[in-house]
Scaffold this active site. Structure first.
Site, PDB file in Angstrom:
ATOM      1  CG  HIS A  97      -3.964  -2.975   3.175  1.00  6.55           C
ATOM      2  ND1 HIS A  97      -2.838  -2.609   3.879  1.00  6.55           N
ATOM      3  CD2 HIS A  97      -4.516  -1.824   2.737  1.00  6.55           C
ATOM      4  CE1 HIS A  97      -2.715  -1.298   3.878  1.00  6.55           C
ATOM      5  NE2 HIS A  97      -3.713  -0.785   3.193  1.00  6.55           N
TER       6      HIS A  97
ATOM      7  CB  CYS B  57      -1.000  -0.026   1.155  1.00  5.66           C
ATOM      8  SG  CYS B  57      -2.342   1.154   0.894  1.00  5.66           S
TER       9      CYS B  57
ATOM     10  CD  GLU C 247      -1.853  -5.557   5.502  1.00 13.31           C
ATOM     11  OE1 GLU C 247      -1.431  -5.983   4.394  1.00 13.31           O
ATOM     12  OE2 GLU C 247      -2.285  -4.413   5.670  1.00 13.31           O
TER      13      GLU C 247
END
Ligand code: MN
Length: 236
Positions: A208, A115, A210
């Site tokens: 993202h 990001c 994660e």
């Protein structure tokens, strides 16, 4: 075999709880994804006065993560800040992350840039950013990303079209940086993945991974691949 050590430049976080005085912080999801991938993450406090020490210490690591956060100062890519939606510009974060990225590239170290991290990577390579996309089409949205089949990110994830990429960005790559290749786009054409062709495993993603990696094996595989490369590069 010791676990690969992954450096995570942290954030200034003045209002964190349960510490005396101002704190340093980093998002838990990055470290948790790295631990699942078999790495030992280490958060580096972003102390600008000590950036030379951090750069020197990076030699002991096996990989670098640049993670999400506020916007890169547009002056870094030769523009005055004009968009009202700019937020979270913190020069100390830019200083530390640009220095660590340059050091990692000099070392031939694998880098996963997520990001804001992908935006740092692009600007560090001489590229520019759209200061504000102007709508909320990529703000807390799940969308597919079409990846080049031969790209490192597609090989890592195991598909050329991950269908659930969590997108939380109001900026995007405008001019692509030197040596970077666009390897993924959303269906509206937005650049969502880049990599450095001529160097070590240096991959940027605009979404993202994660956020969903704990339950989405495709997203976790990006961390798995990064950590595997970091481990295999030890002793370079
Ligand atoms: Mn997006």
């Amino acid at each position: 075999m010791p676990r690969p050590l992954i450096a995570i430049p942290g954030r200034l976080s003045p209002d964190a709880a349960n510490v005396r005085g101002e704190a340093f912080a980093s998002g838990q999801r990055y470290s948790r994804a790295l631990v699942r991938a078999g790495a030992q993450p280490v958060v580096l406090p972003p102390i600008v006065d000590g950036v030379d020490v951090m750069v020197e210490a990076l030699q002991r690591f096996d990989g670098l993560i640049l993670h999400g956060g506020g916007d890169v100062d547009p002056r870094r890519y030769g523009e005055e800040p004009t968009a009202e939606a700019l937020y979270g510009i913190i020069p100390d974060h830019d200083d530390v992350e640009f220095a660590l990225l340059a050091a990692a590239r000099a070392l031939g170290m694998p880098v996963l840039a997520i990001c804001r991290g992908m935006q740092v990577l692009n600007v560090a390579c001489g590229g520019t950013l759209v200061q504000d996309i102007g709508d909320e089409s990529h703000w807390h949205e799940m969308h597919p990303v079409e990846l080049d089949r031969s790209s490192r990110v597609a090989v890592a994830i195991g598909t050329s079209r991950p269908d659930a990429c969590h997108s939380v960005h109001h900026q995007s790559v405008k001019v692509i940086g030197d040596g970077l290749r666009v390897t993924g786009r959303a269906d509206d054409g937005m650049i969502e993945a880049v990599e450095l062709d001529a160097e070590a495993w240096v991959v940027g993603v605009q979404w993202h991974p994660e956020d969903t990696a704990a339950h989405d094996v495709e997203q976790q595989r990006l961390f798995d691949a990064f950590v595997a490369v970091a481990g295999s590069d030890r002793g370079r």
